[in-house]
Design a protein around this motif. Structure first.
Motif, PDB file in Angstrom:
ATOM      1  N   GLU A 234       0.678   1.946   4.465  1.00 35.30           N
ATOM      2  CA  GLU A 234       1.272   3.287   4.671  1.00 35.30           C
ATOM      3  C   GLU A 234       2.214   3.644   3.786  1.00 35.30           C
ATOM      4  N   SER A 235       2.949   2.742   3.253  1.00 36.27           N
ATOM      5  CA  SER A 235       3.873   2.974   2.037  1.00 36.27           C
ATOM      6  C   SER A 235       3.218   3.190   0.861  1.00 36.27           C
ATOM      7  N   TYR A 236       1.814   2.566   0.616  1.00 36.47           N
ATOM      8  CA  TYR A 236       1.074   2.844  -0.827  1.00 36.47           C
ATOM      9  C   TYR A 236       0.482   4.312  -0.666  1.00 36.47           C
ATOM     10  N   MET A 237       0.069   4.462   0.748  1.00 43.33           N
ATOM     11  CA  MET A 237      -0.492   5.881   0.521  1.00 43.33           C
ATOM     12  C   MET A 237       0.569   6.933   0.593  1.00 43.33           C
ATOM     13  N   VAL A 238       1.536   6.771   1.125  1.00 44.29           N
ATOM     14  CA  VAL A 238       2.563   7.795   0.819  1.00 44.29           C
ATOM     15  C   VAL A 238       3.036   8.168  -0.605  1.00 44.29           C
ATOM     16  N   SER A 239       3.036   7.116  -1.397  1.00 45.86           N
ATOM     17  CA  SER A 239       3.460   7.037  -2.713  1.00 45.86           C
ATOM     18  C   SER A 239       2.276   7.570  -3.544  1.00 45.86           C
ATOM     19  N   ARG A 240       1.083   7.190  -2.863  1.00 45.61           N
ATOM     20  CA  ARG A 240      -0.069   7.862  -3.861  1.00 45.61           C
ATOM     21  C   ARG A 240      -0.482   9.330  -3.802  1.00 45.61           C
ATOM     22  N   ILE A 241      -0.269   9.713  -2.393  1.00 45.77           N
ATOM     23  CA  ILE A 241      -0.222  11.246  -2.120  1.00 45.77           C
ATOM     24  C   ILE A 241       0.901  11.858  -2.842  1.00 45.77           C
TER      25      ILE A 241
ATOM     26  N   LYS B 104      -3.194   9.147   7.780  1.00 50.45           N
ATOM     27  CA  LYS B 104      -2.616   8.038   8.348  1.00 50.45           C
ATOM     28  C   LYS B 104      -3.397   6.825   8.511  1.00 50.45           C
ATOM     29  N   PRO B 105      -3.340   5.850   7.990  1.00 50.88           N
ATOM     30  CA  PRO B 105      -4.361   4.626   7.800  1.00 50.88           C
ATOM     31  C   PRO B 105      -4.421   3.864   9.308  1.00 50.88           C
ATOM     32  N   VAL B 106      -5.574   3.598   9.650  1.00 43.96           N
ATOM     33  CA  VAL B 106      -5.865   3.062  11.078  1.00 43.96           C
ATOM     34  C   VAL B 106      -6.667   1.734  10.834  1.00 43.96           C
ATOM     35  N   PRO B 107      -6.155   0.588  10.940  1.00 41.69           N
ATOM     36  CA  PRO B 107      -4.805   0.328  11.892  1.00 41.69           C
ATOM     37  C   PRO B 107      -3.611   0.582  11.168  1.00 41.69           C
ATOM     38  N   ALA B 108      -2.676   0.652  11.771  1.00 38.67           N
ATOM     39  CA  ALA B 108      -1.499   0.916  11.073  1.00 38.67           C
ATOM     40  C   ALA B 108      -0.834  -0.276  10.487  1.00 38.67           C
ATOM     41  N   ASP B 109      -0.356  -0.062   9.313  1.00 37.75           N
ATOM     42  CA  ASP B 109       0.164  -1.358   8.248  1.00 37.75           C
ATOM     43  C   ASP B 109       1.199  -0.603   7.571  1.00 37.75           C
ATOM     44  N   GLU B 110       2.182  -1.320   7.461  1.00 41.66           N
ATOM     45  CA  GLU B 110       3.304  -0.772   6.784  1.00 41.66           C
ATOM     46  C   GLU B 110       3.086  -0.831   5.278  1.00 41.66           C
ATOM     47  N   LYS B 111       2.557  -1.650   4.615  1.00 38.08           N
ATOM     48  CA  LYS B 111       2.435  -1.643   3.283  1.00 38.08           C
ATOM     49  C   LYS B 111       1.104  -0.697   3.043  1.00 38.08           C
TER      50      LYS B 111
ATOM     51  N   TYR C 264     -14.460  -3.930  10.508  1.00 39.74           N
ATOM     52  CA  TYR C 264     -14.296  -2.610  10.686  1.00 39.74           C
ATOM     53  C   TYR C 264     -13.019  -2.037  10.824  1.00 39.74           C
ATOM     54  N   TYR C 265     -12.022  -2.745  11.643  1.00 38.06           N
ATOM     55  CA  TYR C 265     -10.751  -2.392  12.170  1.00 38.06           C
ATOM     56  C   TYR C 265      -9.992  -2.632  11.074  1.00 38.06           C
ATOM     57  N   ALA C 266     -10.299  -3.488   9.924  1.00 40.34           N
ATOM     58  CA  ALA C 266      -9.416  -3.807   8.859  1.00 40.34           C
ATOM     59  C   ALA C 266      -9.252  -2.585   7.787  1.00 40.34           C
ATOM     60  N   GLN C 267     -10.468  -1.905   7.848  1.00 37.04           N
ATOM     61  CA  GLN C 267     -10.664  -0.941   6.925  1.00 37.04           C
ATOM     62  C   GLN C 267      -9.732   0.240   7.184  1.00 37.04           C
ATOM     63  N   PRO C 268      -8.793   0.780   6.269  1.00 38.92           N
ATOM     64  CA  PRO C 268      -7.736   1.640   6.648  1.00 38.92           C
ATOM     65  C   PRO C 268      -8.421   2.999   6.992  1.00 38.92           C
ATOM     66  N   TYR C 269      -9.571   3.378   6.148  1.00 36.12           N
ATOM     67  CA  TYR C 269      -9.971   4.734   6.568  1.00 36.12           C
ATOM     68  C   TYR C 269     -11.642   4.753   6.746  1.00 36.12           C
ATOM     69  N   VAL C 270     -12.073   3.624   7.513  1.00 36.02           N
ATOM     70  CA  VAL C 270     -13.374   3.665   7.755  1.00 36.02           C
ATOM     71  C   VAL C 270     -13.918   4.618   8.535  1.00 36.02           C
ATOM     72  N   ALA C 271     -15.093   5.164   8.502  1.00 39.09           N
ATOM     73  CA  ALA C 271     -15.570   6.137   9.279  1.00 39.09           C
ATOM     74  C   ALA C 271     -16.864   5.764   9.713  1.00 39.09           C
ATOM     75  N   LEU C 272     -17.197   5.440  10.823  1.00 38.21           N
ATOM     76  CA  LEU C 272     -18.376   5.031  11.205  1.00 38.21           C
ATOM     77  C   LEU C 272     -19.458   6.433  11.277  1.00 38.21           C
TER      78      LEU C 272
ATOM     79  N   VAL D 242       0.629  11.315   5.682  1.00 40.09           N
ATOM     80  CA  VAL D 242       0.379  10.149   6.088  1.00 40.09           C
ATOM     81  C   VAL D 242       1.047   9.575   7.275  1.00 40.09           C
ATOM     82  N   LEU D 243       2.330   9.362   7.513  1.00 40.95           N
ATOM     83  CA  LEU D 243       2.998   9.048   8.541  1.00 40.95           C
ATOM     84  C   LEU D 243       2.637   9.631   9.852  1.00 40.95           C
ATOM     85  N   GLU D 244       2.646  10.792   9.888  1.00 39.00           N
ATOM     86  CA  GLU D 244       2.690  11.874  11.010  1.00 39.00           C
ATOM     87  C   GLU D 244       1.143  12.251  11.070  1.00 39.00           C
TER      88      GLU D 244
END
Length: 407
Positions: free
Chosen positions: A130-137, A121-128, A302-310, A157-159
């Motif tokens: 999330e939809s892209y990641m579901v299709s990619r996976i 699940k991408p953080v922050p939550a973004d509909e586009k 940092y917050y805008a990166q869906p899968y950033v890991a500090l 992704v969603l859960e």
């Protein structure tokens, strides 16, 4: 009976020649994708894939994830490699978030006991996103022939569902359990192949550093300060060139598109305000506002990166860059203070100073005096004997006007 023997003979010949028909690669390239999925790992995987052309590539994964853009690039490398690609998540390791996409892109996937995969699940939550990641996976799972790919992709992704080793194997996502590298090779018929390890190098480490968004912002600030420092020092020192390089690296990282434009504007404005505070100290409001804008830019990026890991290394690098910025800022502040100090003229420096007559001085006849540890040609309207103390009362060119010090 004769026909049966003939059939058995033919079958034996086929079985004996089968290994020759399916020749195995003579070597296996092993690359470890540990830590954040970023541009450094993209470079590392690309280098390994190039060496594995026509052979086999074993990708060992242990990562909490990283950047979406880097994940997509790594998936493209895996899919475009003219080689067998095998992914392995060792016992107790993980391939979560963006690392899940890299693991699923491989032709074969093995997990060790206690390993985890998923939680995309991408953080922050973004509909586009999330939809892209579901299709990619979903696309990666369908390519593996996993039943219920759409449902599994939505859960991952969603859960943000994470799967254990046994769950991944049962769902058909993983091809089996393997706790040792040799076990993975044996399952793939590569136990006799030579291993070639591809590890990180200076280039991969540098890319991981430069392409980090927070580091890029600090690079830009430090670059601007170094350019300003070049204008505050005497002669060409090269600080401006280094500063320009850092600014260019930051601009390359930003890409100046989408939310990056907002971050870029905030960072530039904050840097400008800090620079004003350094050049005009005492205002304080500019410095505080500038620092606040820079911090806001860091948080947004940092917050805008869906899968950033500090990671600890990222925090350490940011701290070092912050200290460097503070040091350069201090130098600029002191240089600015020095520039504001009025430089005294020769006359202002000598006027009123007390010296000693080195020779006899008479009206209309010049002599020599010692003032401020320097010898000067002197004139006086009164007679002054050698050794007497004199006071400088004027200066004409390089000739000082003096008079005897009254007792």
């Amino acid at each position: 009976m004769t026909r049966a023997r003939l059939a058995l003979s033919v079958l034996a010949v086929i079985l004996l020649t089968l290994p020759c028909l399916s020749a195995q690669p003579a070597s296996v390239v092993v690359v470890e994708v540990y830590g954040k999925i970023d541009e450094g790992k993209v470079y590392l995987l690309r280098k390994a894939a190039y060496r594995a052309e026509g052979g086999a590539l074993l990708v060992v994964i242990n990562s909490y994830g990283g950047y979406l853009k880097s994940m997509d690039e790594m998936i493209s490398i895996v899919k475009g490699c003219n080689c067998r690609v095998i992914a392995w998540v060792p016992p107790g390791a993980k391939a979560v978030s963006a690392a899940t996409g890299v693991a699923l892109a491989a032709g074969k996937l093995y997990l060790g006991d206690g390993a985890v995969i998923g939680a995309c699940k991408p953080v922050p939550a973004d509909e586009k996103v999330e939809s892209y990641m579901v299709s990619r996976i979903k696309s990666l799972l369908e390519e593996k022939g996993v039943a219920g790919s759409a449902d599994i992709a939505e859960k991952l992704v969603l859960e943000s569902k994470a799967l254990t080793t046994n769950e991944a194997v049962a769902a058909g996502i993983a091809n089996g359990v393997a706790n040792l590298l040799t076990e993975v090779l044996r399952r793939e018929g590569l136990e006799h192949a030579a291993l070639e390890y591809v590890g990180g190098d200076v280039v991969s480490d540098a890319l991981s550093l430069v392409m980090d968004p927070g580091v890029a912002i600090l690079f830009m600030i430090l670059g601007v300060l170094l350019i300003a420092l070049e204008f505050h020092v005497t002669g060409f020192q090269g600080w401006g060139v280094l500063g320009a390089v850092l600014v260019l690296l930051a601009l390359y990282t930003f890409g100046v598109v989408g939310v990056n434009l907002l971050v870029f504007v905030l960072a530039v404005t904050g840097t400008a305000l800090i620079l004003v505070e350094l050049l005009k100290p005492g205002v304080q409001l500019f410095g505080i506002s500038g620092a606040a804008l820079v911090m806001l830019a860091l948080l947004i990026e940092y917050y805008a990166q869906p899968y950033v890991a500090l990671t600890a290394s990222t925090i350490a690098i940011v701290a070092i860059l912050g200290a460097s910025i503070a040091f350069v800022g201090f130098i600029i502040l002191k240089a600015s203070e020095a520039l504001r100090v009025k430089t005294l003229s020769v006359e202002e420096r000598l006027l009123g100073k007390v010296g000693v007559a080195k020779t006899e001085i008479k009206p209309g006849r010049r002599g020599v005096v010692l003032v401020e540890s320097e010898e000067w040609t002197a004139e006086s309207e009164e007679e002054i004997h050698a050794g007497e103390k004199v006071t400088v009362v004027g200066l004409e060119g390089l000739v000082v006007k003096v008079q005897r010090v009254k007792s």
